[in-house]
Write a protein that holds these residues in place. Structure first.
Motif: not given
Length: 388
Positions: A70, A74, A290-291, A294-295, A308, A312, A316, A351
């Motif tokens: 994660m 990111s 999911l990460t 959001f990003l 964001s 995330s 998570v 996601g």
């Protein structure tokens, strides 16, 4: 795999490896410090200490790897956004789901690693720790003999050591043996070591002298020796190693022995551990989806990504904490395992839906207005002129 995919794939895995090693190293140090008594009170070598504590690393990686992935995703997305590469790729026709492909491939690598560790490597390391610990603690010289104290191993046998030296060497050994009613033997040696052979365990003493007091004789017999072996086989107590649930391989959890007493007593924990092993490779996919959701949406450099990133992280870690709770509940409530499966696949589904739909996660306008008003109020407060 095109050049862009290779670039993102390599960047993600490189970041993942760096984060994984860093986090694992920090947590391993905190765990290893608990076993420092192996060298201090039990006289084991630094290699034994590192060997035993190092075997716990696969179990740590099993938990840390999805979180490290994660963080790596990111970091990679933030790097792409800072250099405006996401916007360029989006303008060139890359859809969000197309951009997600190299991250998905990197996630597959991490998931395969987690599956192998969970099925074999982590339980193998844990059972080696237990077996190694049993070998160390089975020896009376490790358990009972403490520097500066007289240890009575038998009713008529007393041993004292001055100190423990590196390499398992015992410094300043004193032995008082009165087990034979016809004689009394006192041994003083400069140092000694423990040696194990097929015939038993021996305390090998070096550079000392032996005094033998025999019944009916006035003077003792004195013998100086360079090396003397004292039989300790009677006091080396073997101990059967009972494997716990975490020390079982995946196939041992899937097809347990019905006659196993541990399984008969803790069948619920077997069930919970089995499904934890099954779900471990799924967590990287849920965290990655999911990460990226959001990003991964294209943004200009003027648009803030803080909300964001916070979203995330919350999603998570919330998913992981609920997973831990379900694992504990699954011991007594098997339905909790089903809830955990639904939660994981639900997180992946949400996601993917956000990625395909191109959903851009931004803070609510009212929240931003409230934050801006609060910032203006604070700024006016600091600009207020001081009164005399």
């Amino acid at each position: 795999m095109g050049s862009i995919d290779k670039y993102i794939f390599k960047t993600t895995l490189a970041s993942f490896a760096l984060v994984l090693v860093s986090l694992t190293g920090v947590i391993w140090i905190t765990q290893a410090l608990r076993g420092i008594d192996l060298m201090t009170s039990q006289g084991q070598t630094i290699l034994t200490f590192l060997g035993i504590t190092g075997l716990v690393i696969p179990a740590l990686v099993l938990i840390i790897a999805p979180i490290a992935l994660m963080i790596a995703i990111s970091h990679t997305l933030n790097k792409l956004a800072t250099d405006s590469e996401i916007i360029v790729m989006n303008a060139a026709g890359f859809s969000p789901i197309r951009l997600f492909r190299p991250f998905f491939l990197a996630t597959c690598v991490v998931a395969a690693l987690v599956a192998f560790i969970g099925a074999y490597l982590a339980p193998d390391g844990m059972r080696r720790i237990k077996q190694w610990d049993a070998e160390i603690t089975a020896d009376v010289l490790t358990n009972i003999l403490q520097p500066g104290r007289f240890a009575q191993l038998d009713q008529n046998l007393t041993i004292r050591i001055r100190e423990r030296l590196p390499g398992g060497v015992l410094g300043g050994v004193f032995v008082d043996d009165r087990r034979d009613p016809q004689e009394r033997v006192t041994i003083i040696a400069d140092h000694g070591t423990v040696q194990k052979t097929d015939r038993g365990s021996y305390l090998v003493l070096y550079d000392g002298n032996l005094q033998r007091f025999e019944v009916g004789k006035r003077d003792p017999a004195l013998v100086a020796f360079a090396r003397y072996a004292f039989d300790m086989s009677k006091f080396s107590q073997g101990r059967d190693v009972t494997l716990g649930i975490r020390e079982r391989y995946l196939w041992e959890l899937m097809w347990p022995d019905e006659e196993d007493k541990t399984y008969q007593q803790l069948s619920g924990q077997f069930f919970a551990e089995l499904h934890d092993r099954f779900m471990a490779p799924i967590y990287p996919f849920a965290f990655a989806a999911l990460t990226f959701a959001f990003l991964g949406a294209p943004r200009t450099t003027r648009q803030s990504r803080n909300f964001s990133i916070g979203g995330s992280v919350f999603a998570v870690f919330g998913l992981r904490m609920v997973g831990f709770a379900c694992s504990v509940m699954a011991v007594k409530t098997p339905l909790a395992a089903l809830v955990q499966y639904l939660m994981l696949f639900g997180g992946i589904g949400v996601g993917v839906w956000m990625i395909v739909g191109g959903v851009v996660v931004e803070p609510p306008p009212r929240l931003m207005e409230a934050i801006n008003r609060n910032n203006e109020r604070i700024a006016r407060l600091f600009r207020r002129p001081a009164t005399a």
